[in-house]
Scaffold this active site. Sequence first.
Site, PDB file in Angstrom:
ATOM      1  N   LYS A  44       0.858  -1.195   0.000  1.00  0.00           N
ATOM      2  CA  LYS A  44       0.000   0.000   0.000  1.00  0.00           C
ATOM      3  C   LYS A  44       0.885   1.232   0.000  1.00  0.00           C
ATOM      4  CE  LYS A  44      -3.193   3.120   0.798  1.00  0.00           C
ATOM      5  NZ  LYS A  44      -4.095   3.585  -0.290  1.00  0.00           N
ATOM      6  N   LEU A  72      -5.438   7.439   2.001  1.00  0.00           N
ATOM      7  CA  LEU A  72      -4.086   6.921   2.302  1.00  0.00           C
ATOM      8  C   LEU A  72      -3.968   6.227   3.659  1.00  0.00           C
ATOM      9  CD1 LEU A  72      -1.246   9.355   1.101  1.00  0.00           C
ATOM     10  CD2 LEU A  72      -1.392   6.900   0.732  1.00  0.00           C
ATOM     11  N   CYS A 128       0.166  11.571  -5.199  1.00  0.00           N
ATOM     12  CA  CYS A 128       0.293  12.022  -3.815  1.00  0.00           C
ATOM     13  C   CYS A 128      -0.100  13.505  -3.772  1.00  0.00           C
ATOM     14  CB  CYS A 128       1.695  11.791  -3.281  1.00  0.00           C
ATOM     15  SG  CYS A 128       2.997  12.350  -4.345  1.00  0.00           S
ATOM     16  N   GLY A 247      -5.721  -0.937 -14.660  1.00  0.00           N
ATOM     17  CA  GLY A 247      -7.012  -0.319 -14.921  1.00  0.00           C
ATOM     18  C   GLY A 247      -7.915  -1.194 -15.760  1.00  0.00           C
ATOM     19  N   GLY A 269      -6.740  -4.154  -9.665  1.00  0.00           N
ATOM     20  CA  GLY A 269      -7.233  -3.446  -8.484  1.00  0.00           C
ATOM     21  C   GLY A 269      -8.645  -3.870  -8.125  1.00  0.00           C
TER      22      GLY A 269
HETATM   23  C1  LIG Z   1      -5.369   9.773  -3.570  1.00  0.00           C
HETATM   24  C2  LIG Z   1      -4.308   9.797  -2.471  1.00  0.00           C
HETATM   25  C3  LIG Z   1      -4.985   9.631  -1.115  1.00  0.00           C
HETATM   26  C4  LIG Z   1      -3.620  11.147  -2.519  1.00  0.00           C
HETATM   27  C5  LIG Z   1      -3.247   8.711  -2.731  1.00  0.00           C
HETATM   28  C6  LIG Z   1      -3.652   7.276  -2.372  1.00  0.00           C
HETATM   29  C7  LIG Z   1      -4.706   6.721  -3.290  1.00  0.00           C
HETATM   30  C8  LIG Z   1      -5.960   6.381  -2.841  1.00  0.00           C
HETATM   31  C9  LIG Z   1      -6.388   6.567  -1.422  1.00  0.00           C
HETATM   32  O1  LIG Z   1      -5.694   6.072  -0.482  1.00  0.00           O
HETATM   33  O2  LIG Z   1      -7.455   7.210  -1.263  1.00  0.00           O
HETATM   34  N1  LIG Z   1      -6.911   5.883  -3.689  1.00  0.00           N
HETATM   35  C10 LIG Z   1      -6.639   5.677  -5.028  1.00  0.00           C
HETATM   36  O3  LIG Z   1      -7.508   5.213  -5.819  1.00  0.00           O
HETATM   37  N2  LIG Z   1      -5.398   5.985  -5.494  1.00  0.00           N
HETATM   38  C11 LIG Z   1      -4.412   6.509  -4.687  1.00  0.00           C
HETATM   39  O4  LIG Z   1      -3.307   6.789  -5.185  1.00  0.00           O
END
Ligand SMILES: CC(C)(C)CCc1c(C(=O)O)[nH]c(=O)[nH]c1=O
Length: 309
Positions: A44, A72, A128, A247, A269
């Site tokens: 992750k 995150l 990020c 994707g 995913g």
């Molecule tokens: C969107 C961020 C929270 C800045 C990074 C982590 C992330 C998340 C997430 O942890 O919300 N979800 C996604 O589909 N892609 C990502 O890269």
Amino acid sequence: SLLSASLLGIKFANPLLNASGVHCRYTDELDALAASAAGSLITKSCTLLEREGNPEPRYAATALGSINSMGLPNQGYAYYLDYARRHNYATKPLFFSVAGLSLEDNLTMMAAVRDAYIPAIVELNLSCPNVPGKPQIAYDFEAMDRMLAAVSAEYALPFGVKMPPYFDIAHFDAAAAILNKYPLVAFVTCINSIGNALVIDIENESVVIKPKDGFGGIGGDYVLPTALANVNAFYRRCPDKQVIGCGGVRSGEQVFMHLLAGASLVQVGTALHEDSPRIFARLNRELSAIMERKGYRSIEALRGKLKTL
Ligand SMILES: CC(C)(C)CCc1c(C(=O)O)[nH]c(=O)[nH]c1=O
């Protein structure tokens, strides 16, 4: 063998792995991927310190894919560095995803991976967050350029970047031009979720996730053509780099499409989240069947061979 793949000169039994964020926050999830038919696995995206993430519900599946605004949630980089130290690289390669909240945090985390002298492959998540009010790093080309200059100088080893989708040819050109300035950016993973979509449940006349008024990144069937376009756009524009596709993969057919578009490896995913690591055995079987039916003896024989009309 039929499904052998390679990235950065490292051998993979097959091209499949999880997309970062799915089935990879905790050790038991990562161990299940390591024990599965996946050719490799990725952690992750991590931050310096542990994060709880956003309030739930923060993920929802729909008939056509998924929407998420997880925020995150992760155990902090030390947890994943410990996992990466203990991983048996003879079984399968391991990717280490980094999504620091600042350039300094990214430098600290990547220096720690570098200094651990482990064969983990770093995938820097360029979705990020940037400073509030500014778009994510990958949509702020000057910030992305500065980030890659600093990270390349510090990490000083080959690494990859996880990119959000682009939708304009001029953006493919501009993003690729920046990536091509950095030879240490050895691979490009396309795509991250398509950001800030909105799923509506008409029964409840409501959004389906709590954070951000229901706005979130979408994956699954919704994103396949955009994912394939981004894979092929960067495959064409970055001849000295490899591309990892991500994707819309839920069967061998979509894996085959990503390979035709130029992908060296393919991440899964939404379909993994909705199924289990058993999906990798099915995807490998389905991909093998398609290749045999078409007479391909290796992935290299078909990779990037997408025909135009
Ligand atoms: C969107 C961020 C929270 C800045 C990074 C982590 C992330 C998340 C997430 O942890 O919300 N979800 C996604 O589909 N892609 C990502 O890269």
